[in-house]
Scaffold this active site. Sequence first.
Site, PDB file in Angstrom:
ATOM      1  N   LYS A 162       0.272  -1.066   0.109  1.00  0.00           N
ATOM      2  CA  LYS A 162       0.016   0.332  -0.034  1.00  0.00           C
ATOM      3  C   LYS A 162       1.262   1.066  -0.294  1.00  0.00           C
ATOM      4  CE  LYS A 162      -3.871  -2.325   2.282  1.00  0.00           C
ATOM      5  NZ  LYS A 162      -5.412  -2.232   3.202  1.00  0.00           N
TER       6      LYS A 162
ATOM      7  N   TYR B  30     -12.120  -2.656  -3.539  1.00  0.00           N
ATOM      8  CA  TYR B  30     -13.155  -2.889  -2.589  1.00  0.00           C
ATOM      9  C   TYR B  30     -14.065  -2.750  -2.849  1.00  0.00           C
ATOM     10  CZ  TYR B  30      -8.347  -2.525   0.341  1.00  0.00           C
ATOM     11  OH  TYR B  30      -7.110  -2.503   1.387  1.00  0.00           O
TER      12      TYR B  30
ATOM     13  N   ARG C 290      -1.160 -14.124   4.089  1.00  0.00           N
ATOM     14  CA  ARG C 290      -2.303 -13.151   5.615  1.00  0.00           C
ATOM     15  C   ARG C 290      -1.515 -13.564   6.712  1.00  0.00           C
ATOM     16  NH1 ARG C 290      -6.886 -10.586   3.898  1.00  0.00           N
ATOM     17  NH2 ARG C 290      -8.004 -10.859   5.903  1.00  0.00           N
TER      18      ARG C 290
ATOM     19  N   ASN D 170      -2.215  -0.690   7.053  1.00  0.00           N
ATOM     20  CA  ASN D 170      -1.747  -1.205   7.579  1.00  0.00           C
ATOM     21  C   ASN D 170      -0.400  -1.945   6.353  1.00  0.00           C
ATOM     22  OD1 ASN D 170      -3.402  -1.871   6.235  1.00  0.00           O
ATOM     23  ND2 ASN D 170      -5.009  -2.852   7.630  1.00  0.00           N
TER      24      ASN D 170
ATOM     25  N   HIS E 149      -1.222  -5.652   1.381  1.00  0.00           N
ATOM     26  CA  HIS E 149      -3.752  -6.313   1.167  1.00  0.00           C
ATOM     27  C   HIS E 149      -2.776  -7.822   0.692  1.00  0.00           C
ATOM     28  CE1 HIS E 149      -7.177  -7.612  -0.534  1.00  0.00           C
ATOM     29  NE2 HIS E 149      -6.612  -8.197  -1.727  1.00  0.00           N
TER      30      HIS E 149
ATOM     31  N   GLU F 211      -8.881  -9.839  -8.285  1.00  0.00           N
ATOM     32  CA  GLU F 211      -7.759  -9.231  -8.055  1.00  0.00           C
ATOM     33  C   GLU F 211      -6.785  -8.800  -8.692  1.00  0.00           C
ATOM     34  OE1 GLU F 211      -7.263  -9.427  -3.931  1.00  0.00           O
ATOM     35  OE2 GLU F 211      -9.227  -9.061  -3.157  1.00  0.00           O
TER      36      GLU F 211
HETATM   37  P1  ADP Z   1      -8.123  -6.952   5.001  1.00  0.00           P
HETATM   38  O1  ADP Z   1      -7.212  -5.570   4.499  1.00  0.00           O
HETATM   39  O2  ADP Z   1      -6.836  -7.784   6.205  1.00  0.00           O
HETATM   40  O3  ADP Z   1      -8.345  -7.731   4.112  1.00  0.00           O
HETATM   41  P2  ADP Z   1     -10.614  -5.496   5.290  1.00  0.00           P
HETATM   42  O4  ADP Z   1     -10.960  -6.452   3.591  1.00  0.00           O
HETATM   43  O5  ADP Z   1     -11.364  -5.863   5.911  1.00  0.00           O
HETATM   44  O6  ADP Z   1      -9.005  -6.360   5.616  1.00  0.00           O
HETATM   45  O7  ADP Z   1     -10.896  -3.996   5.028  1.00  0.00           O
HETATM   46  C1  ADP Z   1      -9.854  -3.496   3.637  1.00  0.00           C
HETATM   47  C2  ADP Z   1      -8.342  -2.007   4.058  1.00  0.00           C
HETATM   48  O8  ADP Z   1      -9.815  -1.616   4.958  1.00  0.00           O
HETATM   49  C3  ADP Z   1      -7.613  -3.244   5.457  1.00  0.00           C
HETATM   50  O9  ADP Z   1      -6.985  -3.296   5.458  1.00  0.00           O
HETATM   51  C4  ADP Z   1      -7.786  -1.175   5.806  1.00  0.00           C
HETATM   52  O10 ADP Z   1      -6.810  -0.470   5.564  1.00  0.00           O
HETATM   53  C5  ADP Z   1      -9.071  -0.930   5.763  1.00  0.00           C
HETATM   54  N1  ADP Z   1     -10.034  -0.935   7.285  1.00  0.00           N
HETATM   55  C6  ADP Z   1     -10.551  -2.300   7.462  1.00  0.00           C
HETATM   56  N2  ADP Z   1     -11.079  -1.945   8.311  1.00  0.00           N
HETATM   57  C7  ADP Z   1     -11.585  -0.402   8.659  1.00  0.00           C
HETATM   58  C8  ADP Z   1     -12.301  -0.043   9.128  1.00  0.00           C
HETATM   59  N3  ADP Z   1     -12.514  -0.054  10.315  1.00  0.00           N
HETATM   60  N4  ADP Z   1     -11.729   1.661   9.520  1.00  0.00           N
HETATM   61  C9  ADP Z   1     -11.253   1.690   9.360  1.00  0.00           C
HETATM   62  N5  ADP Z   1     -10.061   1.479   8.303  1.00  0.00           N
HETATM   63  C10 ADP Z   1     -10.573  -0.085   7.773  1.00  0.00           C
HETATM   64 MG    MG Z   2      -9.918  -7.906   2.939  1.00  0.00          MG
END
Ligand code: ADP
Ligand code: MG
Length: 140
Positions: free
Chosen positions: A11, A51, A87, A118, A121, A132
């Site tokens: 990211k 997303y 993951r 974070n 992805h 994706e």
């Molecule tokens: P992951 O990336 O672990 O698969 P998700 O698919 O749930 O997580 O969410 C996609 C991305 O959106 C996350 O990696 C994070 O950057 C952001 N995100 C997820 N949940 C939240 C939240 N509650 N508040 C702010 N940002 C979020």
């Molecule tokens: Mg996800």
Amino acid sequence: MTSSRTLILIKPDGVRRGFVGEVLSRLERKGYALDALKVIPPNVEKLEEHYAEHAGKSFFPGVISYMSSGPIVAIVASGSGVIEGFRALAGATNPADAAPGTIRGDFAQAPSGGPIENLVHGSDSADSAEREISIWFPEL
Ligand code: ADP
Ligand code: MG
């Protein structure tokens, strides 16, 4: 387990902070193959598609803004159990919950109110990976 493939994004915070080499190193040390890799300038349209499952959620606009704040690095990696395996290497979504030793646990901090930054992805299923990969690598 037979070989599978996954879509990884480094990211904008990961690229900006200089963690491209670190993420690639962790993939290589785990033994995953790098099938494809490219640097991609900010692209809101592709990010909204990527997303799509989160469209309509309160954090969606913030995530699109975060993810389009700079270039990203897109990777297709393959290996046995790579979807779950990457993951696990990445750690929990919220760096506050991510174990030390994981990418998010080692290099990212708890969110400070906005989108959760974070670093990486990773696809969450084989279906997500193929969907994706077709967004970021339509040529594959
Ligand atoms: P992951 O990336 O672990 O698969 P998700 O698919 O749930 O997580 O969410 C996609 C991305 O959106 C996350 O990696 C994070 O950057 C952001 N995100 C997820 N949940 C939240 C939240 N509650 N508040 C702010 N940002 C979020
Ligand atoms: Mg996800």
